[in-house]
Design a protein around this motif. Structure first.
Motif, short mmCIF file in Angstrom:
data_model
loop_
_atom_site.label_atom_id
_atom_site.label_comp_id
_atom_site.label_asym_id
_atom_site.label_seq_id
_atom_site.Cartn_x
_atom_site.Cartn_y
_atom_site.Cartn_z
N GLU A 1 -6.19 -5.03 -7.33
CA GLU A 1 -6.70 -3.77 -7.88
C GLU A 1 -8.13 -3.46 -7.43
O GLU A 1 -8.51 -2.31 -7.34
N ASN A 2 -8.92 -4.50 -7.17
CA ASN A 2 -10.29 -4.25 -6.73
C ASN A 2 -10.42 -4.26 -5.21
O ASN A 2 -11.51 -4.26 -4.68
N GLY A 3 -9.29 -4.27 -4.51
CA GLY A 3 -9.31 -4.26 -3.05
C GLY A 3 -9.38 -2.85 -2.50
O GLY A 3 -9.36 -1.87 -3.24
N PRO A 4 -9.43 -2.73 -1.18
CA PRO A 4 -9.56 -1.42 -0.55
C PRO A 4 -8.28 -0.58 -0.65
O PRO A 4 -8.32 0.63 -0.56
N ARG A 5 -7.14 -1.24 -0.83
CA ARG A 5 -5.86 -0.52 -0.95
C ARG A 5 -5.11 -1.04 -2.19
O ARG A 5 -4.09 -1.71 -2.07
N PRO A 6 -5.63 -0.76 -3.37
CA PRO A 6 -5.08 -1.32 -4.61
C PRO A 6 -3.58 -1.12 -4.76
O PRO A 6 -3.07 -0.02 -4.64
N GLY A 7 -2.89 -2.24 -5.00
CA GLY A 7 -1.47 -2.21 -5.26
C GLY A 7 -0.58 -2.01 -4.06
O GLY A 7 0.64 -2.07 -4.18
N GLU A 8 -1.14 -1.78 -2.88
CA GLU A 8 -0.33 -1.57 -1.68
C GLU A 8 0.05 -2.90 -1.05
O GLU A 8 -0.69 -3.88 -1.13
N SER A 9 1.20 -2.92 -0.40
CA SER A 9 1.61 -4.08 0.35
C SER A 9 0.91 -4.04 1.71
O SER A 9 1.01 -3.04 2.43
N VAL A 10 0.16 -5.09 2.02
CA VAL A 10 -0.56 -5.13 3.29
C VAL A 10 -0.21 -6.43 4.02
O VAL A 10 0.06 -7.45 3.39
N PRO A 11 -0.20 -6.40 5.36
CA PRO A 11 0.04 -7.63 6.10
C PRO A 11 -1.07 -8.63 5.83
O PRO A 11 -2.24 -8.26 5.69
N LEU A 12 -0.72 -9.90 5.72
CA LEU A 12 -1.71 -10.93 5.48
C LEU A 12 -2.81 -10.90 6.53
O LEU A 12 -3.97 -11.10 6.22
#
Length: 92
Positions: free
Chosen positions: A66-77
């Motif tokens: 939630e505190n990341g740049p794309r909250p709640g999105e699936s992102v590649p590791l």
């Protein structure tokens, strides 16, 4: 296991300081510092079981906190590991 190999590689890279020409170390030292910066988050990922047991070539996606740049999105590791906010994500 991944964390141990990563740390070993960092130590090998760091051991080049003073043994290679200064111009070479000037180019390597920022890389060394960047890699040191992801050492703790990598250990966190491994301790959570997020990166253990992957087979070669297998792509892993994680959910951005939630505190990341794309909250709640699936992102590649791979994207997660180069994110400038990775340390903050795992300290939340």
């Amino acid at each position: 296991m991944i964390t141990e190999k990563f740390e070993s590689a960092l130590n090998d890279l760091g051991s080049l300081a003073g043994t290679v020409p200064s111009e070479v170390w000037e180019r390597l030292s920022p890389i060394h510092a960047q890699l040191r910066g992801i050492q703790e988050p990598l250990a966190n990922l491994e301790s959570l079981g997020i990166i253990s047991g992957l087979e070669d070539g297998q792509k892993l996606h994680v959910t951005c906190p939630e505190n990341g740049p794309r909250p709640g999105e699936s992102v590649p590791l791979s994207e997660c590991l180069v994110c400038g906010q990775l340390n903050d994500c795992f300290r939340a």
